[in-house]
Design a protein around this motif. Sequence first.
Motif, PDB file in Angstrom:
ATOM      1  N   UNK A 131       0.855  -1.182   0.000  1.00 36.25           N
ATOM      2  CA  UNK A 131       0.000   0.000   0.000  1.00 36.25           C
ATOM      3  C   UNK A 131       0.895   1.238   0.000  1.00 36.25           C
ATOM      4  N   UNK A 132       0.790   2.052  -1.049  1.00 33.86           N
ATOM      5  CA  UNK A 132       1.530   3.305  -1.158  1.00 33.86           C
ATOM      6  C   UNK A 132       0.546   4.449  -0.977  1.00 33.86           C
ATOM      7  N   UNK A 133       0.795   5.312   0.003  1.00 38.93           N
ATOM      8  CA  UNK A 133      -0.115   6.416   0.294  1.00 38.93           C
ATOM      9  C   UNK A 133       0.647   7.729   0.289  1.00 38.93           C
ATOM     10  N   UNK A 134      -0.007   8.773  -0.174  1.00 33.58           N
ATOM     11  CA  UNK A 134       0.565  10.113  -0.155  1.00 33.58           C
ATOM     12  C   UNK A 134      -0.432  11.064   0.496  1.00 33.58           C
ATOM     13  N   UNK A 135       0.094  11.975   1.287  1.00 34.81           N
ATOM     14  CA  UNK A 135      -0.706  13.020   1.907  1.00 34.81           C
ATOM     15  C   UNK A 135      -0.019  14.345   1.622  1.00 34.81           C
ATOM     16  N   UNK A 136      -0.700  15.213   0.872  1.00 36.83           N
ATOM     17  CA  UNK A 136      -0.109  16.470   0.439  1.00 36.83           C
ATOM     18  C   UNK A 136      -0.830  17.639   1.096  1.00 36.83           C
ATOM     19  N   UNK A 137      -0.093  18.422   1.873  1.00 46.32           N
ATOM     20  CA  UNK A 137      -0.637  19.622   2.516  1.00 46.32           C
ATOM     21  C   UNK A 137      -0.213  20.841   1.719  1.00 46.32           C
ATOM     22  N   UNK A 138      -1.182  21.721   1.458  1.00 47.85           N
ATOM     23  CA  UNK A 138      -0.914  22.909   0.665  1.00 47.85           C
ATOM     24  C   UNK A 138      -1.486  24.133   1.352  1.00 47.85           C
ATOM     25  N   UNK A 139      -0.771  25.257   1.236  1.00 50.10           N
ATOM     26  CA  UNK A 139      -1.251  26.516   1.785  1.00 50.10           C
ATOM     27  C   UNK A 139      -0.591  27.670   1.034  1.00 50.10           C
ATOM     28  N   UNK A 140      -1.363  28.711   0.800  1.00 51.77           N
ATOM     29  CA  UNK A 140      -0.849  29.891   0.112  1.00 51.77           C
ATOM     30  C   UNK A 140      -1.799  31.058   0.272  1.00 51.77           C
ATOM     31  N   UNK A 141      -1.301  32.261   0.042  1.00 44.42           N
ATOM     32  CA  UNK A 141      -2.087  33.483   0.193  1.00 44.42           C
ATOM     33  C   UNK A 141      -2.058  34.265  -1.114  1.00 44.42           C
ATOM     34  N   UNK A 142      -3.226  34.694  -1.550  1.00 49.28           N
ATOM     35  CA  UNK A 142      -3.339  35.498  -2.751  1.00 49.28           C
ATOM     36  C   UNK A 142      -4.333  36.623  -2.496  1.00 49.28           C
ATOM     37  N   UNK A 143      -4.660  37.370  -3.528  1.00 47.49           N
ATOM     38  CA  UNK A 143      -5.597  38.474  -3.393  1.00 47.49           C
ATOM     39  C   UNK A 143      -6.487  38.601  -4.609  1.00 47.49           C
ATOM     40  N   UNK A 144      -7.670  39.148  -4.397  1.00 45.42           N
ATOM     41  CA  UNK A 144      -8.629  39.383  -5.480  1.00 45.42           C
ATOM     42  C   UNK A 144      -8.993  40.862  -5.510  1.00 45.42           C
ATOM     43  N   UNK A 145      -9.001  41.433  -6.708  1.00 43.60           N
ATOM     44  CA  UNK A 145      -9.362  42.829  -6.904  1.00 43.60           C
ATOM     45  C   UNK A 145     -10.533  42.901  -7.882  1.00 43.60           C
ATOM     46  N   UNK A 146     -11.473  43.792  -7.603  1.00 42.29           N
ATOM     47  CA  UNK A 146     -12.653  43.896  -8.452  1.00 42.29           C
ATOM     48  C   UNK A 146     -13.054  45.322  -8.717  1.00 42.29           C
ATOM     49  N   UNK A 147     -13.755  45.525  -9.826  1.00 39.94           N
ATOM     50  CA  UNK A 147     -14.286  46.835 -10.196  1.00 39.94           C
ATOM     51  C   UNK A 147     -15.676  46.656 -10.774  1.00 39.94           C
ATOM     52  N   UNK A 148     -16.551  47.605 -10.464  1.00 34.24           N
ATOM     53  CA  UNK A 148     -17.938  47.570 -10.935  1.00 34.24           C
ATOM     54  C   UNK A 148     -18.305  48.953 -11.460  1.00 34.24           C
ATOM     55  N   UNK A 149     -18.730  49.014 -12.719  1.00 31.61           N
ATOM     56  CA  UNK A 149     -19.144  50.266 -13.345  1.00 31.61           C
ATOM     57  C   UNK A 149     -20.599  50.126 -13.766  1.00 31.61           C
ATOM     58  N   UNK A 150     -21.452  51.025 -13.299  1.00 31.70           N
ATOM     59  CA  UNK A 150     -22.880  50.898 -13.578  1.00 31.70           C
ATOM     60  C   UNK A 150     -23.455  52.228 -14.059  1.00 31.70           C
ATOM     61  N   UNK A 151     -24.564  52.123 -14.765  1.00 30.74           N
ATOM     62  CA  UNK A 151     -25.290  53.302 -15.239  1.00 30.74           C
ATOM     63  C   UNK A 151     -26.774  53.035 -15.094  1.00 30.74           C
ATOM     64  N   UNK A 152     -27.447  53.959 -14.432  1.00 30.95           N
ATOM     65  CA  UNK A 152     -28.876  53.830 -14.211  1.00 30.95           C
ATOM     66  C   UNK A 152     -29.659  54.584 -15.275  1.00 30.95           C
ATOM     67  N   UNK A 153     -30.959  54.207 -15.369  1.00 32.14           N
ATOM     68  CA  UNK A 153     -31.890  54.845 -16.299  1.00 32.14           C
ATOM     69  C   UNK A 153     -31.333  54.870 -17.719  1.00 32.14           C
ATOM     70  N   UNK A 154     -30.849  53.710 -18.125  1.00 28.97           N
ATOM     71  CA  UNK A 154     -30.297  53.603 -19.478  1.00 28.97           C
ATOM     72  C   UNK A 154     -31.390  53.523 -20.529  1.00 28.97           C
ATOM     73  N   UNK A 155     -32.382  52.662 -20.290  1.00 34.54           N
ATOM     74  CA  UNK A 155     -33.496  52.507 -21.225  1.00 34.54           C
ATOM     75  C   UNK A 155     -34.825  52.887 -20.599  1.00 34.54           C
ATOM     76  N   UNK A 156     -34.843  53.063 -19.299  1.00 35.00           N
ATOM     77  CA  UNK A 156     -36.074  53.410 -18.603  1.00 35.00           C
ATOM     78  C   UNK A 156     -35.752  54.070 -17.278  1.00 35.00           C
ATOM     79  N   UNK A 157     -36.799  54.396 -16.520  1.00 32.78           N
ATOM     80  CA  UNK A 157     -36.606  55.107 -15.264  1.00 32.78           C
ATOM     81  C   UNK A 157     -36.131  54.197 -14.138  1.00 32.78           C
ATOM     82  N   UNK A 158     -36.333  52.904 -14.269  1.00 37.37           N
ATOM     83  CA  UNK A 158     -36.024  51.998 -13.161  1.00 37.37           C
ATOM     84  C   UNK A 158     -35.185  50.824 -13.650  1.00 37.37           C
ATOM     85  N   UNK A 159     -34.132  51.109 -14.398  1.00 38.72           N
ATOM     86  CA  UNK A 159     -33.263  50.047 -14.868  1.00 38.72           C
ATOM     87  C   UNK A 159     -31.809  50.420 -14.606  1.00 38.72           C
TER      88      UNK A 159
END
Length: 442
Positions: free
Chosen positions: A217-245
């Motif tokens: 029986x051959x067994x492997x146990x692999x432990x992993x750990x790391x740190x990264x980051x996520x960046x996000x941007x959101x651009x929105x526009x209201x009343x594009x086609x109507x008053x409530x969109x």
Amino acid sequence: MAVMHRRFLTRSLRLPALVLLVACCAPTAAAQSNDDGSIYSRFGLGELRAFSSSQIQALGGGGTALWSYNYVNFGNPATWSHQAATRAALGARLDNLRATDAQDNSKRLTAGSLNAVQFSFPLLTDRLGTAFAFEPYSRVNYRVQTAGQLVTDPTAQDTSQYQINYEGTGGLQQIRAGAGYRLNDALSLGASVDVIFGIIEESRRTSFDRADFVQTNLATSTRLVGVTGTFGALLSRKELLGQDDELAVAASLTLPVGLESKRTLTLGQSLNRDTLGTQLEGTMDLPLSLRFGLAYATDNRWAFVADARYEPWSSFSSDLALPGYSPGAGSRFQDRLRLSAGVEVLPAGADLLDPYFRRVAYRLGFYFDQAYVTPVEGVDLNTLALTGGFSLPSVFAGTRLDINLEAGTRGTTDHNLVRDVFFGLTATLNVGERWFVKRKLR
């Protein structure tokens, strides 16, 4: 995107000839038990998973540009700026999979798991918000049995039957924490710190029909750990086609990460694995992840989303070998592409006096996922699935129960591979209420 009015929230197998493992060995028969997952989770770091929110899951799993006062979108930290109430979400998932090989042999597999645990609250209402989550990243869960014949003495035509059992469990999780800030009515930015960690355990047990041959029986146990980051941007526009969109365009980027890896190998007779232990160390370099999305909502009733996700896994490198990857000897990893789209309708809109079933949100979506592994060289591993669900309002203001369904197919029986037909059922409780409200003297 505010698809629900803010007032609503604040008020209240045996699988013979499974030659998928030809890439790593030479099997002639295979099997899985009823509580295992897809055999394709054997490759790489396992089957990749993500859970942005129960709303987004029912819309195909995209939703990078979607925001709502009823949910927090963990796919894009820029959307965390749009919060009016403290929210928490907890869910469970049940998966049912039917795997079929090229000889039309099939087996049904069933497994349950805990979904993401999410928590968020506004620091400045509808301006600055923060969020925390414990989410899945990948899952390894397979069991395969192969059998064959070993020629022990060619002159005497002496042979021995052998059986090899391959098993794998575990996977990676991630803890995320960050904040989103709305600069003005049009632009929001956000960032999070992501800690990825986990353990992947695999074993290969070989047995013979002759008593004078030693079982190993051959067994492997692999432990992993790391740190990264996520960046996000959101651009929105209201009343594009109507008053409530509102139309929103968004993108998020998760940086590449090097996972520190420690692997322990043990070798023993039969099920005893204590006779030899060796530890290997190295780094696994995971690629960046890019998401792009569009979302359009109107009249507090309709919402439409479309998304694309790209991950250049062809640049993956590791000091330790993985199924489908060997340092310096070649890789079966390729760039991952995921496309999705979905639609949501809330018949009552912002009207809280409508009948119950008009206050239920109905969702439908689909996705296509070209996996980051190719089990056979030149053959893509593709997933195509439909998603849908219901968001049920409760007697408690700001609390909803989401029931989501997913059905799809993965892989093919061509090239002596396996086709998975899978069904998923998810139940998620989303709770929200106002905290930190200053009392007014009368």
